[in-house]
Write a protein that holds these residues in place. Structure first.
Motif, short mmCIF file in Angstrom:
data_model
loop_
_atom_site.label_atom_id
_atom_site.label_comp_id
_atom_site.label_asym_id
_atom_site.label_seq_id
_atom_site.Cartn_x
_atom_site.Cartn_y
_atom_site.Cartn_z
N LYS A 76 0.83 -1.21 0.00
CA LYS A 76 0.00 0.00 0.00
C LYS A 76 0.87 1.26 0.00
O LYS A 76 0.60 2.21 -0.74
N MET A 77 1.90 1.28 0.83
CA MET A 77 2.75 2.46 0.92
C MET A 77 3.48 2.72 -0.41
O MET A 77 3.59 3.87 -0.85
N ILE A 78 3.93 1.66 -1.06
CA ILE A 78 4.61 1.82 -2.35
C ILE A 78 3.64 2.31 -3.41
O ILE A 78 3.95 3.25 -4.16
N THR A 79 2.45 1.71 -3.47
CA THR A 79 1.48 2.16 -4.48
C THR A 79 0.95 3.56 -4.15
O THR A 79 0.66 4.33 -5.07
N LEU A 80 0.85 3.89 -2.87
CA LEU A 80 0.45 5.25 -2.50
C LEU A 80 1.50 6.25 -2.98
O LEU A 80 1.16 7.29 -3.55
N LEU A 81 2.76 5.93 -2.78
CA LEU A 81 3.84 6.79 -3.25
C LEU A 81 3.80 6.92 -4.77
O LEU A 81 3.94 8.02 -5.32
N ILE A 82 3.58 5.80 -5.46
CA ILE A 82 3.46 5.83 -6.93
C ILE A 82 2.29 6.72 -7.33
O ILE A 82 2.39 7.53 -8.26
N GLY A 83 1.16 6.58 -6.63
CA GLY A 83 -0.02 7.40 -6.93
C GLY A 83 0.23 8.88 -6.74
O GLY A 83 -0.17 9.71 -7.56
N ILE A 109 -3.94 2.69 -10.68
CA ILE A 109 -3.05 2.98 -9.56
C ILE A 109 -3.84 3.15 -8.27
O ILE A 109 -3.53 2.53 -7.24
N TRP A 110 -4.88 3.98 -8.30
CA TRP A 110 -5.62 4.25 -7.07
C TRP A 110 -6.47 3.07 -6.63
O TRP A 110 -6.69 2.87 -5.43
N PHE A 111 -6.94 2.25 -7.57
CA PHE A 111 -7.62 1.02 -7.18
C PHE A 111 -6.64 0.09 -6.46
O PHE A 111 -7.00 -0.55 -5.47
N THR A 112 -5.41 0.03 -6.94
CA THR A 112 -4.39 -0.81 -6.32
C THR A 112 -4.07 -0.33 -4.91
O THR A 112 -3.90 -1.13 -3.99
N VAL A 113 -3.99 0.99 -4.73
CA VAL A 113 -3.77 1.55 -3.39
C VAL A 113 -4.90 1.11 -2.46
O VAL A 113 -4.66 0.62 -1.35
N ALA A 114 -6.13 1.27 -2.92
CA ALA A 114 -7.29 0.92 -2.10
C ALA A 114 -7.35 -0.58 -1.80
O ALA A 114 -7.58 -0.99 -0.66
N ALA A 115 -7.12 -1.40 -2.81
CA ALA A 115 -7.20 -2.85 -2.63
C ALA A 115 -6.09 -3.35 -1.70
O ALA A 115 -6.37 -4.17 -0.81
N SER A 116 -4.89 -2.85 -1.86
CA SER A 116 -3.80 -3.30 -0.99
C SER A 116 -4.03 -2.80 0.45
O SER A 116 -3.74 -3.51 1.41
N GLY A 117 -4.58 -1.60 0.58
CA GLY A 117 -4.91 -1.08 1.92
C GLY A 117 -5.98 -1.91 2.59
O GLY A 117 -5.90 -2.22 3.78
N ARG A 118 -6.98 -2.29 1.82
CA ARG A 118 -8.05 -3.13 2.37
C ARG A 118 -7.52 -4.50 2.77
O ARG A 118 -7.97 -5.10 3.74
N TRP A 119 -6.56 -4.99 2.02
CA TRP A 119 -6.03 -6.34 2.25
C TRP A 119 -5.15 -6.40 3.51
O TRP A 119 -4.90 -7.48 4.03
N ILE A 120 -4.70 -5.25 4.02
CA ILE A 120 -3.87 -5.24 5.22
C ILE A 120 -4.57 -5.97 6.36
O ILE A 120 -3.95 -6.75 7.08
N GLY A 121 -5.85 -5.74 6.49
CA GLY A 121 -6.61 -6.39 7.58
C GLY A 121 -6.74 -7.89 7.45
O GLY A 121 -7.02 -8.58 8.43
#
Length: 158
Positions: free
Chosen positions: A103-110, A144-156
């Motif tokens: 999530k942090m990497i994709t957020l930075l990319i975004g 990109i932003w879907f990937t940020v959201a999906a990876s963030g959701r997957w943290i849990g």
């Protein structure tokens, strides 16, 4: 570069103490985090679907992009501040979570994509930009932003 020292510091910081001791404060901060995620996602979807010619066809894309960019920035600031606070409660757990790093990497990319590519390109008159470039930009942004959201959701779940 190992960032463990930063996460150890965050885990013992005043923020961590507050977030662990006061569930109500954590809940309010989490509410702001969720609201800012919704706002950021909404601005991305609205502007990108306008660039794709799906929504608000009667409004010039320059107007939609300019207005959504303002709110995107506000949402991003609130998202980062509230995210740091929420992370402090489980900093060491997050450090060892692969999906957190995704999530942090994709957020930075975004963020880099938005401020270094998308925003400079779209400050020009959109009619002078190749329509395929606009579509590619919008699709890339959505991915990109879907990937940020999906990876963030997957943290849990990890």
């Amino acid at each position: 570069m190992d960032l463990l020292f930063l996460f150890e510091w965050l885990d013992t910081s005043f923020l961590a103490t507050m977030s662990k001791a006061y569930g109500g404060v954590f809940a309010v901060v989490q509410m702001f985090h969720l609201l800012s995620m919704s706002m950021l996602g909404g601005m991305v979807i609205l502007s990108d679907l306008r660039l794709l010619g799906v929504l608000m066809k009667d409004v010039p894309s320059e107007v939609v992009v300019e207005n959504t960019n303002k709110w995107f920035g506000v949402a991003l600031v609130v998202l980062i501040i509230s995210g740091i606070f929420m992370s402090s409660a489980v900093a060491l757990k997050l450090y060892y979570n692969e999906m957190y790093w995704a999530k942090m990497i994709t957020l930075l990319i975004g963020i880099v994509f938005f401020y270094a590519i998308r925003k400079p390109l779209l400050k020009h008159d959109h009619s002078t930009i190749n329509p395929w470039a606009l579509r590619s930009l919008a699709v890339s942004s959505l991915i990109i932003w879907f990937t940020v959201a999906a990876s963030g959701r997957w943290i849990g779940f990890s």
